[in-house]
Design an enzyme around this catalytic site. Structure first.
Site, mmCIF file in Angstrom:
data_model
loop_
_atom_site.group_PDB
_atom_site.id
_atom_site.type_symbol
_atom_site.label_atom_id
_atom_site.label_comp_id
_atom_site.label_asym_id
_atom_site.label_seq_id
_atom_site.Cartn_x
_atom_site.Cartn_y
_atom_site.Cartn_z
ATOM 1 N N ASN A 77 1.074 -1.155 0.150
ATOM 2 C CA ASN A 77 -0.021 -0.067 -0.027
ATOM 3 C C ASN A 77 1.070 1.362 0.062
ATOM 4 O OD1 ASN A 77 -1.700 2.082 0.495
ATOM 5 N ND2 ASN A 77 -2.234 1.525 2.916
ATOM 6 N N TRP A 78 0.995 1.922 -1.058
ATOM 7 C CA TRP A 78 1.944 2.969 -1.273
ATOM 8 C C TRP A 78 1.423 4.147 -0.679
ATOM 9 C CZ3 TRP A 78 5.243 3.548 -6.241
ATOM 10 C CH2 TRP A 78 6.366 2.658 -6.246
ATOM 11 N N LYS A 79 0.105 4.374 -0.119
ATOM 12 C CA LYS A 79 -0.582 5.556 0.290
ATOM 13 C C LYS A 79 -0.282 6.496 -0.547
ATOM 14 C CE LYS A 79 -0.057 3.353 4.626
ATOM 15 N NZ LYS A 79 0.117 3.375 6.132
ATOM 16 N N HIS A 89 -9.652 1.306 4.744
ATOM 17 C CA HIS A 89 -8.373 1.655 5.550
ATOM 18 C C HIS A 89 -8.447 2.651 6.756
ATOM 19 C CE1 HIS A 89 -4.212 2.899 6.387
ATOM 20 N NE2 HIS A 89 -3.778 1.628 5.927
ATOM 21 N N GLU A 119 -6.711 4.894 7.799
ATOM 22 C CA GLU A 119 -6.630 6.391 7.490
ATOM 23 C C GLU A 119 -7.573 7.200 6.817
ATOM 24 O OE1 GLU A 119 -2.843 5.606 5.386
ATOM 25 O OE2 GLU A 119 -1.917 5.132 7.540
ATOM 26 N N GLU A 151 -5.424 -4.535 10.851
ATOM 27 C CA GLU A 151 -4.424 -3.659 10.848
ATOM 28 C C GLU A 151 -4.806 -3.026 12.179
ATOM 29 O OE1 GLU A 151 -2.348 -2.460 6.849
ATOM 30 O OE2 GLU A 151 -4.107 -1.236 7.114
ATOM 31 N N GLY A 161 2.511 2.250 10.906
ATOM 32 C CA GLY A 161 3.517 3.188 10.677
ATOM 33 C C GLY A 161 4.329 3.525 11.902
ATOM 34 N N SER A 198 3.295 -2.086 10.332
ATOM 35 C CA SER A 198 4.720 -1.927 10.666
ATOM 36 C C SER A 198 5.244 -3.612 10.256
ATOM 37 C CB SER A 198 5.093 -1.767 12.223
ATOM 38 O OG SER A 198 4.554 -0.484 12.229
ATOM 39 N N GLY A 211 2.683 -1.152 4.203
ATOM 40 C CA GLY A 211 2.695 0.240 3.838
ATOM 41 C C GLY A 211 4.207 0.819 3.497
ATOM 42 N N GLY A 212 4.875 1.265 4.624
ATOM 43 C CA GLY A 212 6.151 1.839 4.429
ATOM 44 C C GLY A 212 7.364 1.297 3.892
#
Ligand code: PGA
Length: 255
Positions: free
Chosen positions: A12-14, A99, A101, A167, A173, A212, A233-234
């Site tokens: 997930n590149w966000k 998600h 966010e 999640e 993150g 994470s 994610g990251g």
């Protein structure tokens, strides 16, 4: 894990990525074609601006693409929104809905998430439906209750083409992850909920862990019972890190 649930590792590149970052997707494609993650299905969810170009990069490879959100409507007067049908047309196979966010920053309700999941299925996309408790809910001992409520109010009507991602909001993150025992307990619980909601079909739904996931902890996290993959994610922004995660999976759970 039954053989019929093929592991899935999704990135997930966000809101990250410019045209130059298509090189990372090209590197993922090359690594997958070289067999570095043969046991897992690999999905990259770039920002929608890169979707069509990413499709060209991944053509002829097993790497699939996803989007990060969709509108419930198909077309029309929805300025700034993108429909599931448009995402499909642009080359997506998957879409993430719900998600945390989006739930937090765009006040998305469970009902809206369910409508988005339904729209995605209508358009022929596979859905990655995210659920997870906040830190306060975890501390209050209400994590299972919260996730059950989210599932009950946001699952679509059909389990085919559905993936659930657990999640915990406090793990996203932050570099902090739940204990293996807590992840196992939650994934077992989610499995039970899915089997209750979808008699016969719930056991086929893949349940991913997200929050994470890093190259250093992937092997441990992905070995936990009822964890069918990861939503990353990251660490998905760099092909080298993402492929270590996907590769850890293929060593652990070869089909
Ligand atoms: P993270 O994000 O891997 O950067 O924690 C996961 C996610 O939000 O899907």
């Amino acid at each position: 894990m039954p053989d019929r649930r093929r592991p899935l590792v999704a990135g997930n590149w966000k809101m990250n990525g410019r045209a130059a970052d298509l090189l990372e997707i090209a590197a993922i494609r090359s690594a997958v074609l070289a067999g570095q993650a043969a046991a897992a299905e690999i999905v990259v969810c770039p920002p929608v601006t890169l979707l069509m170009d990413a499709g060209r990069v991944c053509a002829g490879s097993p790497v699939k693409l996803g989007a990060q959100d969709c509108d419930p409507a198909q077309d029309g007067a929805h300025t700034g929104d993108v429909s599931a049908e448009m995402l499909k047309d642009a080359g997506a196979s998957y879409v993430i809905v719900g998600h945390s966010e989006r739930r937090a920053c765009h006040a998305e309700s469970d009902a809206l998430v369910r409508a988005k999941a339904g729209a995605a299925l209508r358009a022929g996309l596979d859905v990655i439906l995210c659920v997870g408790e906040t830190q306060a809910e975890r501390v209050a001992g209400a994590a299972l209750e919260r996730v059950a409520a989210q599932l009950g109010a946001s699952l679509p009507n059909d389990a085919a083409h559905l993936v659930v991602a657990y999640e915990p909001v406090w793990a996203i993150g932050t570099g902090v992850t739940p204990t293996a025992a807590d992840i196992a307990a939650m994934h077992g619980f989610v499995r039970g909920q899915l089997e209750r909601h979808f008699p016969g079909g719930g056991k086929k739904v893949r349940v991913l862990y997200g929050g994470s996931v890093r190259p250093e902890n992937a092997a441990e996290l992905l070995a936990i019972e009822e964890v069918d993959g990861a939503l990353v994610g990251g660490a998905s922004l760099k092909a080298s890190e993402f492929m270590i995660i996907a590769g850890a999976y293929s060593v652990l759970k070869a089909p």
